[in-house]
Write an enzyme that holds these catalytic residues in place. Structure first.
Site, PDB file in Angstrom:
ATOM      1  CD  GLN A  61      -2.843   1.265   2.370  1.00  0.00           C
ATOM      2  OE1 GLN A  61      -3.467   2.285   2.646  1.00  0.00           O
ATOM      3  NE2 GLN A  61      -2.996   0.149   3.075  1.00  0.00           N
ATOM      4  CD  GLU A 183      -2.271   2.439   8.210  1.00  0.00           C
ATOM      5  OE1 GLU A 183      -2.480   3.357   9.013  1.00  0.00           O
ATOM      6  OE2 GLU A 183      -1.788   2.627   7.062  1.00  0.00           O
ATOM      7  CG  ASP A 212       0.559   0.921   4.717  1.00  0.00           C
ATOM      8  OD1 ASP A 212       1.797   0.894   4.675  1.00  0.00           O
ATOM      9  OD2 ASP A 212      -0.118  -0.040   5.100  1.00  0.00           O
ATOM     10  N   GLY A 291      -8.789  21.288  17.536  1.00  0.00           N
ATOM     11  CA  GLY A 291      -8.389  22.623  17.108  1.00  0.00           C
ATOM     12  C   GLY A 291      -8.755  23.734  18.065  1.00  0.00           C
ATOM     13  N   GLY A 292      -9.193  23.386  19.267  1.00  0.00           N
ATOM     14  CA  GLY A 292      -9.536  24.429  20.215  1.00  0.00           C
ATOM     15  C   GLY A 292     -10.988  24.860  20.148  1.00  0.00           C
TER      16      GLY A 292
END
Length: 470
Positions: A61, A183, A212, A291-292
Site C-alpha cells: 500500500q 499500517e 501506509d 483545534g480548540g
C-alpha cells in the site's frame, strides 16, 4: 547618533549568520528559463508530470499509493513485478475468483506492468537499462533489499546521475530502522493510537490509512520537490519517508498538546470540565475537537437502527447565539455560565447533551442543511456506502468507476488533488506483465529478435515448476 553596542551574545549570532542569498526574479521579457505561457485551452496543455518516468518497485500500500498519485498527475509509471506472482496484493482479500483483488486494483491504476526476474542475468541487464531511462525509482522493500538486488544508490547513480531514489521505510535511522512495519504499527509508533479513543478505554487505531497511504502521500511530495531541485542541480538524490514520521506529522497537534500540559490543564478537553486530572502525556480525548473549538459527535434521527445516523457538531464562538436560538435556549446567550467560551468549557458535556436533544429530531442531512444557513460548522458521519453513491464525488473525479477485463467495473479513488490545467486520466490497474513487450520495445528499444531471446531466456517469465522441482 552613537550606535548601540552589541552584546556578546548578539555578536556571536551575527558572526555565524550567513548572508541571505539574493534571489533575482525575472519575467518572460528578460528570460527566466521557462517557456512562454501556453495558448492552449485549459486542460489541453498536457499533464503536470508529462515526460517523467517512474521505475516502480513498490508493493502492498504505501509505495503504490505514492506511484499511483504520480501516475494520476501524468507520470509514466512502470511497475516491476515478479514473474508468475506479482504484487502480493493481487491475490489478497480477493472477492472475484481468478481476478485481481480490489486491494491491488485501487492502488495501481494508470500504471504499466512489466515482469522481470531480478536474479536472472538478463533480468539484471533489463533493470540497469530501465534505471538509465527513468527519472525516479520508488521502493518500499524491507531495509537492505534493494542493495541485495545489486541496486545500491552508488550503482544507480553511476548508471544515471539524475535518478531520484525514493523509499518508504517503517522507521528512520535509529534503533528501530530494521524493524518490519505495517499500517497499525506505524499508527502506534507515530503517536496516533495513544491519543485516539476514549480516556477510559484502550488506545485505538483509525480507519484512515495514515501509516501506509499517509507515507505514500508524503513521499510523492518529496519526489516532486526533488524533481524540481534537479532542474537547478542536474542531479538526483535520495528521498526517504519513514511511516512513523508521516504519522507524527499528521498527529502534530497532539505533540502540541503534550507541550501545553507543562503549563496547565488542556481546558478544551472535556475531561477538564468534568474535573478529571490530566496525566503526564496527552490523553485520549474521545470526539473532542483538536483545534480548540469544542466539538462532539451527536445522535440524529434514526440512530437506533442506523449506526451512521450521527453528526459532528462544533460550538464555534462566533455562532453561539445562533446555536442557542436553534436549540431553544435563547437565555444561554446572556447567562454568565454559558455566554463566553471560557464559561462554557466546564459545561461542555451538558451543552452537547442539550444540543443532541435537538439533533435527534432531524436526520443528519437535515441538521446540516439547517446549521449551514447560520454558518454553524457541522459534518454528517458518512458511511462508505453513502460516499460510494454520492454523485458530487463522481462529478469531481474523487470517486471514479473504471472497467477491468477480468473483474468488471469497480470504484476507485481518483486524484484527491485537483488541477485546472492537468486533468487526470484515471485508468484501470494493469494485468500482471501486461506491458512487458511494450516497455522492452518502446522504452528500452530492444529489437523484435532481442525480445524473443529475452523471452526464451526466462528473464521475464515464471520458472517452470517441473524444471524448478528437478
Amino acid at each position: 547618533m552613537a550606535m548601540r553596542k552589541k552584546t556578546a551574545k548578539a555578536k556571536s549570532k551575527a558572526a555565524v549568520r550567513k548572508p541571505a542569498k539574493k534571489i533575482v526574479r525575472t519575467n518572460a521579457a528578460t528570460g527566466n528559463g521557462l517557456p512562454r505561457p501556453s495558448s492552449k485551452p485549459w486542460g489541453q496543455a498536457g499533464m503536470a508530470l508529462d515526460g517523467v518516468r517512474i521505475l516502480d518497485f513498490t508493493h502492498v500500500q504505501s509505495g503504490p499509493t505514492c506511484t499511483q498519485l504520480l501516475a494520476f498527475m501524468g507520470a509514466d509509471v512502470i511497475k516491476v513485478e515478479r514473474p508468475g506472482a506479482g504484487d502480493v496484493t493481487r491475490g489478497q482479500l480477493r472477492d472475484v475468483p481468478k481476478a485481481d483483488s480490489l486491494y491491488f486494483t485501487m492502488l495501481n491504476g494508470s500504471k504499466r506492468s512489466i515482469t522481470i526476474d531480478s536474479k536472472h542475468a538478463k533480468g539484471k541487464e533489463i533493470l540497469d537499462r530501465l534505471v538509465k531511462e527513468c527519472d525516479v525509482l520508488v521502493e518500499n522493500f524491507a531495509p537492505g533489499a534493494l542493495d541485495r538486488m545489486g541496486l545500491t544508490f552508488e550503482h544507480i547513480h553511476k548508471l544515471n546521475p539524475r535518478m531520484i531514489v525514493a523509499s518508504v521505510k517503517g522507521f528512520g535511522p535509529g534503533p528501530y530502522e530494521d524493524c518490519k512495519v505495517y499500517e497499525n504499527v506505524a499508527q502506534c509508533a507515530g503517536g496516533s493510537a495513544s491519543t485516539t479513543g476514549f480516556r477510559d478505554g484502550p488506545p485505538l487505531v483509525t480507519g484512515a490509512q495514515i501509516g501506509d497511504s499517509g507515507a505514500g502521500l508524503h513521499l510523492a511530495l518529496g519526489i516532486v520537490s526533488a524533481l524540481y531541485q534537479r532542474t537547478r542541480t542536474g542531479r538526483g538524490q535520495k528521498v526517504l519517508c519513514a511511516m512513523q514520521d508521516g504519522v507524527l506529522n499528521l498527529a502534530r497537534v497532539k505533540l502540541r498538546d503534550q507541550q501545553r500540559l507543562k503549563h496547565g490543564p488542556l481546558t478544551e478537553y472535556s475531561q477538564h470540565g468534568e474535573g478529571i486530572a490530566f496525566g503526564r502525556a496527552t490523553p485520549r480525548a474521545g470526539n473532542d475537537s483538536g483545534g480548540g473549538q469544542p466539538g462532539w459527535i451527536l445522535k440524529c434521527k434514526g440512530w437506533e437502527k442506523d449506526p451512521d445516523a450521527y453528526i459532528y457538531f462544533i460550538t464555534q464562538a462566533p455562532v453561539w447565539a445562533a446555536i442557542c436560538d436553534l436549540i431553544g435556549k435563547p437565555e444561554w446567550k446572556s447567562d454568565p455560565d454559558y455566554a463566553t467560551p471560557t464559561a462554557r468549557l466546564p459545561r461542555l458535556k451538558h451543552i452537547f447533551a442539550t444540543i443532541e436533544q435537538w439533533t435527534m429530531t432531524m436526520t443528519k442531512f437535515e441538521v446540516m442543511e439547517t446549521c449551514n444557513r447560520y454558518d454553524i460548522p457541522v459534518g454528517p458521519i458518512l458511511s462508505m456506502k453513502e460516499i460510494a453513491e454520492e454523485q458530487s464525488l463522481r462529478a469531481t473525479g474523487t470517486v471514479v468507476e473504471v472497467d477491468h477485463p477480468t473483474r468488471g467495473p469497480y470504484l476507485t479513488v481518483g486524484n484527491p488533488i485537483k488541477f485546472s490545467d492537468s486533468i487526470p486520466d484515471v485508468r484501470r490497474s494493469p494485468l500482471l506483465g501486461e506491458h512487458t513487450d511494450e516497455v522492452l520495445r518502446e522504452v528500452l528499444c530492444y529489437s523484435a529478435r532481442e525480445i524473443d531471446e529475452i523471452k526464451a531466456s526466462g528473464a521475464i517469465s515464471a520458472p517452470d515448476k517441473k524444471a524448478e522441482a528437478a
